[in-house]
Write a protein that holds these residues in place. Sequence first.
Motif, PDB file in Angstrom:
ATOM      1  N   TYR A  62       0.825  -1.203   0.000  1.00 28.90           N
ATOM      2  CA  TYR A  62       0.000   0.000   0.000  1.00 28.90           C
ATOM      3  C   TYR A  62       0.865   1.261   0.000  1.00 28.90           C
ATOM      4  CZ  TYR A  62      -3.378   3.478   1.563  1.00 28.90           C
ATOM      5  OH  TYR A  62      -4.152   4.591   1.668  1.00 28.90           O
ATOM      6  N   VAL A  63       1.900   1.272   0.845  1.00 27.78           N
ATOM      7  CA  VAL A  63       2.797   2.428   0.911  1.00 27.78           C
ATOM      8  C   VAL A  63       3.508   2.616  -0.435  1.00 27.78           C
ATOM      9  CG1 VAL A  63       4.926   3.275   1.986  1.00 27.78           C
ATOM     10  CG2 VAL A  63       3.090   2.352   3.400  1.00 27.78           C
ATOM     11  N   ASP A  64       3.951   1.519  -1.040  1.00 28.86           N
ATOM     12  CA  ASP A  64       4.600   1.612  -2.358  1.00 28.86           C
ATOM     13  C   ASP A  64       3.645   2.162  -3.407  1.00 28.86           C
ATOM     14  OD1 ASP A  64       7.093   0.799  -1.618  1.00 28.86           O
ATOM     15  OD2 ASP A  64       6.814  -1.283  -2.242  1.00 28.86           O
ATOM     16  N   LEU A  65       2.417   1.691  -3.405  1.00 28.92           N
ATOM     17  CA  LEU A  65       1.448   2.170  -4.389  1.00 28.92           C
ATOM     18  C   LEU A  65       1.151   3.649  -4.196  1.00 28.92           C
ATOM     19  CD1 LEU A  65      -0.981  -0.868  -4.591  1.00 28.92           C
ATOM     20  CD2 LEU A  65       0.579  -0.058  -6.352  1.00 28.92           C
ATOM     21  N   LYS A  66       1.053   4.102  -2.954  1.00 27.58           N
ATOM     22  CA  LYS A  66       0.824   5.527  -2.703  1.00 27.58           C
ATOM     23  C   LYS A  66       2.014   6.362  -3.178  1.00 27.58           C
ATOM     24  CE  LYS A  66      -3.195   5.912  -1.024  1.00 27.58           C
ATOM     25  NZ  LYS A  66      -4.205   6.656  -1.782  1.00 27.58           N
ATOM     26  N   ARG A  67       3.233   5.866  -2.967  1.00 26.25           N
ATOM     27  CA  ARG A  67       4.431   6.577  -3.416  1.00 26.25           C
ATOM     28  C   ARG A  67       4.462   6.647  -4.940  1.00 26.25           C
ATOM     29  NH1 ARG A  67       8.836   4.461  -5.191  1.00 26.25           N
ATOM     30  NH2 ARG A  67       8.452   2.464  -4.206  1.00 26.25           N
ATOM     31  N   ILE A  68       4.106   5.551  -5.580  1.00 27.19           N
ATOM     32  CA  ILE A  68       4.080   5.510  -7.043  1.00 27.19           C
ATOM     33  C   ILE A  68       3.023   6.473  -7.582  1.00 27.19           C
ATOM     34  CG2 ILE A  68       3.509   4.037  -9.014  1.00 27.19           C
ATOM     35  CD1 ILE A  68       4.800   1.724  -7.345  1.00 27.19           C
ATOM     36  N   GLU A  69       1.865   6.496  -6.921  1.00 31.62           N
ATOM     37  CA  GLU A  69       0.805   7.412  -7.335  1.00 31.62           C
ATOM     38  C   GLU A  69       1.263   8.867  -7.228  1.00 31.62           C
ATOM     39  OE1 GLU A  69      -3.927   7.945  -6.425  1.00 31.62           O
ATOM     40  OE2 GLU A  69      -2.600   7.465  -4.758  1.00 31.62           O
ATOM     41  N   LYS A  70       1.960   9.186  -6.146  1.00 32.23           N
ATOM     42  CA  LYS A  70       2.479  10.542  -5.957  1.00 32.23           C
ATOM     43  C   LYS A  70       3.502  10.881  -7.038  1.00 32.23           C
ATOM     44  CE  LYS A  70       5.082  13.255  -2.646  1.00 32.23           C
ATOM     45  NZ  LYS A  70       5.858  13.221  -1.404  1.00 32.23           N
ATOM     46  N   ASP A  71       4.382   9.929  -7.352  1.00 32.23           N
ATOM     47  CA  ASP A  71       5.378  10.150  -8.399  1.00 32.23           C
ATOM     48  C   ASP A  71       4.719  10.367  -9.757  1.00 32.23           C
ATOM     49  OD1 ASP A  71       7.358   9.867  -6.522  1.00 32.23           O
ATOM     50  OD2 ASP A  71       7.895   7.814  -7.121  1.00 32.23           O
ATOM     51  N   LEU A  72       3.673   9.590 -10.044  1.00 32.59           N
ATOM     52  CA  LEU A  72       2.971   9.752 -11.322  1.00 32.59           C
ATOM     53  C   LEU A  72       2.295  11.108 -11.416  1.00 32.59           C
ATOM     54  CD1 LEU A  72       1.381   6.228 -11.853  1.00 32.59           C
ATOM     55  CD2 LEU A  72       3.241   7.263 -13.143  1.00 32.59           C
ATOM     56  N   LYS A  73       1.677  11.551 -10.320  1.00 29.97           N
ATOM     57  CA  LYS A  73       1.031  12.864 -10.328  1.00 29.97           C
ATOM     58  C   LYS A  73       2.049  13.972 -10.541  1.00 29.97           C
ATOM     59  CE  LYS A  73      -3.087  11.963  -7.611  1.00 29.97           C
ATOM     60  NZ  LYS A  73      -3.829  12.263  -6.380  1.00 29.97           N
ATOM     61  N   SER A  74       3.192  13.868  -9.875  1.00 35.78           N
ATOM     62  CA  SER A  74       4.200  14.920 -10.027  1.00 35.78           C
ATOM     63  C   SER A  74       4.781  14.917 -11.441  1.00 35.78           C
ATOM     64  CB  SER A  74       5.311  14.771  -8.991  1.00 35.78           C
ATOM     65  OG  SER A  74       6.037  13.592  -9.201  1.00 35.78           O
ATOM     66  N   SER A  75       4.955  13.747 -12.044  1.00 33.60           N
ATOM     67  CA  SER A  75       5.475  13.706 -13.414  1.00 33.60           C
ATOM     68  C   SER A  75       4.439  14.222 -14.410  1.00 33.60           C
ATOM     69  CB  SER A  75       5.931  12.294 -13.783  1.00 33.60           C
ATOM     70  OG  SER A  75       4.841  11.417 -13.843  1.00 33.60           O
TER      71      SER A  75
END
Length: 84
Positions: A62-75
């Motif tokens: 879950y933590v990894d998916l949230k981090r990935i989601e944040k990275d995708l939004k910033s990109s």
Amino acid sequence: MKGKYFIALTVGLNLVGGIIAGMLVGWGFDWAMENWFGVKTKPWGFMFFFLIGIVAGFKNAYVDLKRIEKDLKSSEEEGKNNSD
């Protein structure tokens, strides 16, 4: 940006790794309690730590998916800013 297969592999390995670690800790706990202290905990210690491992694996995923989601939004935001 990392490929989607690499991201999926990372999340999957964290999930499976947490479960396996929980199983190993549960087995080690049962073995230590029985051989060092003479207390019979089988199978309760193993089951307890197996469940803890499952919870830890899902939490890490879950933590990894949230981090990935944040990275995708910033990109995506960077892409919008660069196209303007």
